[in-house]
Write a protein that holds these residues in place. Structure first.
Motif, PDB file in Angstrom:
ATOM      1  N   LEU A 289       0.835  -1.191   0.000  1.00  0.00           N
ATOM      2  CA  LEU A 289       0.000   0.000   0.000  1.00  0.00           C
ATOM      3  C   LEU A 289       0.878   1.252   0.000  1.00  0.00           C
ATOM      4  CD1 LEU A 289      -2.777  -1.189   2.460  1.00  0.00           C
ATOM      5  CD2 LEU A 289      -2.900  -1.036  -0.025  1.00  0.00           C
ATOM      6  N   PRO A 290       0.349   2.400  -0.406  1.00  0.00           N
ATOM      7  CA  PRO A 290       1.171   3.608  -0.550  1.00  0.00           C
ATOM      8  C   PRO A 290       2.066   3.876   0.659  1.00  0.00           C
ATOM      9  CG  PRO A 290      -1.020   4.022  -1.384  1.00  0.00           C
ATOM     10  CD  PRO A 290      -1.059   2.648  -0.771  1.00  0.00           C
TER      11      PRO A 290
ATOM     12  N   MET B 126       6.054   6.250  -6.548  1.00  0.00           N
ATOM     13  CA  MET B 126       6.358   5.771  -5.196  1.00  0.00           C
ATOM     14  C   MET B 126       5.489   4.567  -4.841  1.00  0.00           C
ATOM     15  SD  MET B 126       6.550   9.478  -3.256  1.00  0.00           S
ATOM     16  CE  MET B 126       6.370   8.728  -1.633  1.00  0.00           C
ATOM     17  N   CYS B 127       4.240   4.617  -5.279  1.00  0.00           N
ATOM     18  CA  CYS B 127       3.311   3.514  -5.012  1.00  0.00           C
ATOM     19  C   CYS B 127       3.629   2.304  -5.886  1.00  0.00           C
ATOM     20  CB  CYS B 127       1.879   3.973  -5.244  1.00  0.00           C
ATOM     21  SG  CYS B 127       1.386   5.369  -4.212  1.00  0.00           S
TER      22      CYS B 127
ATOM     23  N   ALA C 107       0.923  -3.105  -9.444  1.00  0.00           N
ATOM     24  CA  ALA C 107      -0.426  -2.929  -9.995  1.00  0.00           C
ATOM     25  C   ALA C 107      -0.840  -1.458 -10.025  1.00  0.00           C
ATOM     26  CB  ALA C 107      -1.437  -3.728  -9.187  1.00  0.00           C
ATOM     27  N   VAL C 108      -0.145  -0.635  -9.260  1.00  0.00           N
ATOM     28  CA  VAL C 108      -0.448   0.797  -9.224  1.00  0.00           C
ATOM     29  C   VAL C 108       0.383   1.498 -10.299  1.00  0.00           C
ATOM     30  CG1 VAL C 108      -0.373   2.915  -7.866  1.00  0.00           C
ATOM     31  CG2 VAL C 108      -0.963   0.741  -6.758  1.00  0.00           C
ATOM     32  N   ASN C 109      -0.295   2.011 -11.322  1.00  0.00           N
ATOM     33  CA  ASN C 109       0.425   2.691 -12.415  1.00  0.00           C
ATOM     34  C   ASN C 109      -0.253   3.980 -12.854  1.00  0.00           C
ATOM     35  OD1 ASN C 109      -1.808   1.725 -13.824  1.00  0.00           O
ATOM     36  ND2 ASN C 109      -0.686  -0.067 -14.605  1.00  0.00           N
TER      37      ASN C 109
ATOM     38  N   TRP D 208      -6.183   0.442  -5.524  1.00  0.00           N
ATOM     39  CA  TRP D 208      -5.327  -0.545  -4.862  1.00  0.00           C
ATOM     40  C   TRP D 208      -4.507   0.034  -3.708  1.00  0.00           C
ATOM     41  CZ3 TRP D 208      -7.351  -4.762  -6.245  1.00  0.00           C
ATOM     42  CH2 TRP D 208      -7.735  -4.998  -7.564  1.00  0.00           C
ATOM     43  N   GLY D 209      -4.711   1.330  -3.446  1.00  0.00           N
ATOM     44  CA  GLY D 209      -3.908   1.950  -2.392  1.00  0.00           C
ATOM     45  C   GLY D 209      -4.718   2.697  -1.354  1.00  0.00           C
TER      46      GLY D 209
END
Length: 220
Positions: free
Chosen positions: A52-53, A169-170, A176-178, A186-187
């Motif tokens: 997660l972030p 950063m995420c 999966a975070v783009n 997702w965060g």
């Protein structure tokens, strides 16, 4: 002499009631400050969650905030939140240009106030559970909008970064975070559901026991 005593008794009883009410009020104020301090201590043990972030930290400081609201009302809950944030700034300072503290105030209020208002409207275990479930959803949705449209853009500007830098950063912790949308999906959203869901569960199990002890001390 007996008549004088009979006349004085209601006055003395009234004075005693006033003194007791003042004494109780002073103790309530002291406990609001204490709960704010305990909330700060709990916040010091915050940590990021896997995948997660990394700019979001998990802690259980909300337990003291919502307990203060359940026991003493929404105004008291606000002051618990305020004391927590002020003490945090004194102890740790701010490394987010104040955005973390502003977000903390917004999200704490978004979590605590709906549940506390519902609970004081009708005090029952069912109402408390319903209120905390509602508050968890409210604060999670609030976090999405405040992060995307206020907190992150302001922080990025002050730090000389862009939204893409924040997304990167995420991505480093979760491929999966783009994009901003996947950062939310997702965060930000799951993080807040986990954090405030856990806070609600802990509150449910400890509130009854701790509130009895605190009320016993206050009413002595």
């Amino acid at each position: 002499m007996n008549r004088t005593n009979e006349t004085m008794e209601p006055v003395l009883e009234s004075t005693e009631r006033v003194n007791h009410a003042v004494h109780v009020k002073v103790k309530q104020i002291a406990f609001v400050g204490l709960m704010g301090a305990m909330s700060t201590v709990l916040m010091l043990f915050r940590f990021p969650l896997p995948f997660l972030p990394p700019f979001l930290s998990f802690d259980l400081s909300g337990v003291m905030e919502i307990m203060g609201g359940y026991m003493f009302g929404p105004v008291a809950a606000f002051f618990v939140i305020l004391v927590k944030l002020l003490l945090q700034m004194i102890v740790q300072g701010s490394n987010s240009f104040g955005t973390g503290e502003i977000q903390g105030l917004i999200l704490s209020c978004a979590y605590v106030m709906p549940s506390v208002a519902l609970y004081h409207w009708k005090k029952s275990k069912k109402t408390a559970v319903t209120g905390m479930a509602l508050s968890t959803v409210v604060v999670s949705v609030t976090a999405v909008f405040t992060n995307l449209y206020m907190i992150i853009p302001f922080y990025a500007t002050m730090a000389g970064m862009t939204m893409n830098d924040i997304v990167a950063m995420c991505t480093a912790v979760n491929p999966a975070v783009n994009s901003a949308a996947t950062m939310v999906l997702w965060g930000i959203l799951p993080f807040n559901l986990i954090k405030y869901g856990a806070t609600s569960i802990v509150t449910f199990f400890v509130y009854k026991r701790l509130s009895k002890v605190i009320r016993g001390i206050i009413n002595q």
